[in-house]
Design an enzyme around this catalytic site. Structure first.
Site, mmCIF file in Angstrom:
data_model
loop_
_atom_site.group_PDB
_atom_site.id
_atom_site.type_symbol
_atom_site.label_atom_id
_atom_site.label_comp_id
_atom_site.label_asym_id
_atom_site.label_seq_id
_atom_site.Cartn_x
_atom_site.Cartn_y
_atom_site.Cartn_z
ATOM 1 N N ARG A 73 0.848 -1.186 -0.147
ATOM 2 C CA ARG A 73 0.103 0.146 0.030
ATOM 3 C C ARG A 73 0.851 1.198 -0.066
ATOM 4 O O ARG A 73 0.422 2.058 -0.411
ATOM 5 C CB ARG A 73 -0.953 0.012 1.048
ATOM 6 C CG ARG A 73 -2.069 -1.063 1.192
ATOM 7 C CD ARG A 73 -2.953 -1.306 2.119
ATOM 8 N NE ARG A 73 -2.317 -1.747 3.050
ATOM 9 C CZ ARG A 73 -2.049 -2.980 3.590
ATOM 10 N NH1 ARG A 73 -2.726 -4.046 2.740
ATOM 11 N NH2 ARG A 73 -1.607 -3.611 4.494
ATOM 12 N N GLU A 110 4.550 -8.304 13.656
ATOM 13 C CA GLU A 110 3.644 -8.950 14.730
ATOM 14 C C GLU A 110 3.172 -10.245 14.468
ATOM 15 O O GLU A 110 2.764 -10.966 15.244
ATOM 16 C CB GLU A 110 2.463 -7.866 14.970
ATOM 17 C CG GLU A 110 1.477 -7.419 14.017
ATOM 18 C CD GLU A 110 1.831 -6.343 13.199
ATOM 19 O OE1 GLU A 110 0.845 -5.652 12.645
ATOM 20 O OE2 GLU A 110 2.984 -6.384 12.513
#
Length: 184
Positions: A73, A110
């Site tokens: 993105r 994460e």
């Protein structure tokens, strides 16, 4: 030629557009995570314009002479910013997407471990003042890896501009001294 608008809204800021258009998906990509999907923001002409305008202003304020867009993105957003500013865009790719030779930097997210790459030749990055553009700051792993990668080739990361920040994951603290601008 006619102009097609995708909404009746005329957003004054990225913050307003993001608040109105983000789609929130609970328990994705894993249980307990609230995923904030930017697809509706990017698909709405007025929301996209508001986001790009604020990204451009932040990048100008940081003194960019090159925009670094993180896979994927960050490519979309960073390309629009670079175009509006009359600058180039450096696509910072996920491992295995560029032909050799490349410069690689591994990092932890994460959810996993990964690596970013840029071309080892063909692009002179020495001395460039780069603003890194991405959609979300979470643990900071991707942005730190991009910064480290650019520093390896002599560029200076003068700032980070992101749409959203996931609080509580410590990403902000890992970025060092360069300024962070969060639009949402």
């Amino acid at each position: 030629m006619s102009t097609v608008k995708s909404s009746d809204a005329c957003y004054q800021s990225a913050k307003e557009a993001l608040a109105d258009k983000i789609r929130r998906v609970p328990d994705f990509p894993e249980e307990g995570v609230l995923f904030e999907d930017l697809t509706p923001v990017l698909a709405d002409a007025d929301a996209l314009r508001a986001v790009v305008n604020d990204l451009v202003q932040a990048s100008k304020d940081l003194g960019a002479d090159l925009i670094g867009g993180l896979d994927a993105r960050g490519f979309l957003l960073g390309s629009a910013v670079a175009y509006e500013m009359g600058l180039g865009i450096l696509a910072i790719r996920k491992k295995g997407k560029l032909p050799p030779p490349v410069v690689t930097q591994e990092y932890t997210t994460e959810y996993s471990t990964a690596a970013l790459e840029i071309p080892a030749d063909g692009v002179d990055l020495a001395g460039k003042k780069v603003v890194l553009v991405d959609d979300v700051l979470a643990t900071g792993g991707t942005l730190v890896a991009a910064r480290d990668l650019l520093e390896q080739v002599g560029a200076e990361v003068v700032g980070y501009v992101v749409l959203l920040e996931v609080a509580g994951l410590g990403g902000r603290e890992k970025l060092g001294d360069a300024e962070l601008v969060v639009l949402g």
